[in-house]
Design a protein around this motif. Structure first.
Motif, PDB file in Angstrom:
ATOM      1  N   UNK A 164       0.841  -1.197   0.000  1.00  0.00           N
ATOM      2  CA  UNK A 164       0.000   0.000   0.000  1.00  0.00           C
ATOM      3  C   UNK A 164       0.879   1.252   0.000  1.00  0.00           C
ATOM      4  N   UNK A 165       0.390   2.317  -0.632  1.00  0.00           N
ATOM      5  CA  UNK A 165       1.090   3.594  -0.653  1.00  0.00           C
ATOM      6  C   UNK A 165       0.395   4.560   0.306  1.00  0.00           C
ATOM      7  N   UNK A 166       1.116   5.025   1.305  1.00  0.00           N
ATOM      8  CA  UNK A 166       0.578   5.968   2.274  1.00  0.00           C
ATOM      9  C   UNK A 166       1.232   7.327   2.059  1.00  0.00           C
ATOM     10  N   UNK A 167       0.407   8.359   1.883  1.00  0.00           N
ATOM     11  CA  UNK A 167       0.909   9.709   1.637  1.00  0.00           C
ATOM     12  C   UNK A 167       0.413  10.639   2.742  1.00  0.00           C
ATOM     13  N   UNK A 168       1.338  11.294   3.421  1.00  0.00           N
ATOM     14  CA  UNK A 168       0.982  12.208   4.508  1.00  0.00           C
ATOM     15  C   UNK A 168       0.258  13.433   3.972  1.00  0.00           C
ATOM     16  N   UNK A 177      -8.231  -2.074   7.990  1.00  0.00           N
ATOM     17  CA  UNK A 177      -7.565  -2.956   7.023  1.00  0.00           C
ATOM     18  C   UNK A 177      -7.324  -2.184   5.740  1.00  0.00           C
ATOM     19  N   UNK A 178      -6.084  -2.224   5.254  1.00  0.00           N
ATOM     20  CA  UNK A 178      -5.710  -1.571   3.998  1.00  0.00           C
ATOM     21  C   UNK A 178      -5.048  -2.625   3.123  1.00  0.00           C
ATOM     22  N   UNK A 179      -5.661  -2.922   1.969  1.00  0.00           N
ATOM     23  CA  UNK A 179      -5.168  -3.970   1.093  1.00  0.00           C
ATOM     24  C   UNK A 179      -4.008  -3.544   0.219  1.00  0.00           C
ATOM     25  N   UNK A 180      -3.508  -4.496  -0.536  1.00  0.00           N
ATOM     26  CA  UNK A 180      -2.358  -4.261  -1.403  1.00  0.00           C
ATOM     27  C   UNK A 180      -2.702  -3.258  -2.503  1.00  0.00           C
ATOM     28  N   UNK A 181      -1.708  -2.456  -2.854  1.00  0.00           N
ATOM     29  CA  UNK A 181      -1.804  -1.491  -3.960  1.00  0.00           C
ATOM     30  C   UNK A 181      -2.844  -0.397  -3.721  1.00  0.00           C
ATOM     31  N   UNK A 182      -3.261  -0.214  -2.469  1.00  0.00           N
ATOM     32  CA  UNK A 182      -4.119   0.926  -2.144  1.00  0.00           C
ATOM     33  C   UNK A 182      -3.289   2.209  -2.146  1.00  0.00           C
ATOM     34  N   UNK A 183      -3.949   3.316  -2.438  1.00  0.00           N
ATOM     35  CA  UNK A 183      -3.339   4.632  -2.286  1.00  0.00           C
ATOM     36  C   UNK A 183      -4.139   5.365  -1.224  1.00  0.00           C
ATOM     37  N   UNK A 184      -3.500   5.648  -0.105  1.00  0.00           N
ATOM     38  CA  UNK A 184      -4.165   6.305   1.024  1.00  0.00           C
ATOM     39  C   UNK A 184      -3.499   7.655   1.252  1.00  0.00           C
ATOM     40  N   UNK A 193     -11.855   0.228  12.419  1.00  0.00           N
ATOM     41  CA  UNK A 193     -12.536  -0.948  11.861  1.00  0.00           C
ATOM     42  C   UNK A 193     -13.013  -0.746  10.420  1.00  0.00           C
ATOM     43  N   UNK A 194     -12.498   0.260   9.733  1.00  0.00           N
ATOM     44  CA  UNK A 194     -12.808   0.403   8.315  1.00  0.00           C
ATOM     45  C   UNK A 194     -12.006  -0.629   7.524  1.00  0.00           C
ATOM     46  N   UNK A 195     -12.503  -0.977   6.340  1.00  0.00           N
ATOM     47  CA  UNK A 195     -11.899  -2.040   5.528  1.00  0.00           C
ATOM     48  C   UNK A 195     -11.807  -1.539   4.091  1.00  0.00           C
TER      49      UNK A 195
END
Length: 287
Positions: A164-168, A177-184, A193-195
């Motif tokens: 996953x990519x996390x950007x401040x 839960x944050x799955x693979x290849x997500x952009x957050x 408890x978000x999914x």
């Protein structure tokens, strides 16, 4: 002894979808409610007693605050027939709210110290207020939240894929839960408890607690609250019928106050349904 009087807001038509989650003073904001932030602020400021006035679902406010022992305070919650203004509350409770003795009266419309940023005037105000508060949300009494990188906070027992990519700035709540290849991010909030399935993008948006966002979904300038999608820029809301795209992971109580009150009188509160994430964890597929 200094004493504070807190006035919980009633429902606001401008942010009606938020009230469906809980009373506005009790909705999750970066994992804690506005009431909890204020009780922490008052305790750190040397207050010993807090009187909370609540018109909207006072039983939930009372359950959240308890007797105040968590903050080292003495907390009393009073149910009001309507929301009082600060001036009305000062008159009604004059015996305990003399400003001269160091007491204070606060309407819970904003975070502590953020008087110029009211939260419930519109969804855009709500989003802006949350964005400003994010760096301050990890108060000294909070445990289980870590700033893993500058501007990136992750809660206890959250699962974030290494892909996953996390950007401040971004905030990922407990048991999220944050799955693979997500952009957050940037400017993304995933409440507890978000999914979020793999491949989804959450930018300038908030995913509410117990909310599922499906793979390849892309949220921009949005609030995802169960199966309700709100554009905070235009203040428009739509119900998502495809549960594979977005849905609530827990059953929400009815918004009709009369029906809710009848059910409270007839039945005890039902045990909440297990979320898919909890079920998967129990089966050992994720840790």
């Amino acid at each position: 002894m200094s004493k504070a009087l807190l006035i919980c807001p009633s429902e606001r038509p401008a942010v009606a979808e938020l009230s469906r989650i809980a009373p506005l003073a009790a909705i999750p904001l970066l994992g804690q409610s506005l009431l909890e932030y204020w009780l922490t602020h008052l305790a750190l400021g040397g207050f010993k007693e807090v009187h909370v006035l609540a018109n909207d679902r006072p039983e939930q406010i009372r359950k959240l605050a308890g007797n105040g022992a968590r903050w080292g305070l003495k907390v009393e919650v009073t149910a009001e027939v309507r929301e009082l203004t600060a001036a009305q509350a000062q008159i009604k409770y004059a015996a305990e709210t003399s400003i001269a003795s160091g007491n204070c009266i606060v309407a819970l419309e904003h975070f502590p110290g953020e008087n110029d940023c009211p939260l419930f005037a519109s969804y855009s105000n709500f989003f802006a207020g949350l964005a400003r508060w994010m760096p301050k949300a990890k108060t000294i009494d909070r445990v289980g939240v870590q700033e893993v990188q500058p501007g990136i906070w992750i809660g206890r027992h959250a699962h974030v894929s290494p892909q996953a990519q996390l950007h401040a700035p971004c905030w990922i709540g407990q048991h999220a839960f944050v799955g693979a290849n997500c952009i957050i991010g940037p400017m993304a909030v995933l409440e507890n408890r978000s999914f979020v399935e793999g491949g989804a993008e959450i930018v300038n948006s908030i995913v509410g607690p117990d909310t599922f966002v499906g793979k390849l979904a892309a949220l921009r300038r949005s609030l995802a609250l169960g199966n309700t999608l709100v554009n905070w820029q235009t203040n428009s809301a739509v119900q998502i019928s495809d549960a594979f795209l977005m849905c609530a992971l827990r059953r929400q109580p009815t918004s009709e106050k009369f029906v809710r009150r009848v059910l409270e009188l007839l039945f005890s509160e039902p045990k909440p349904e297990a979320t898919p994430l909890e079920t998967i964890n129990q089966q050992g597929r994720f840790t």
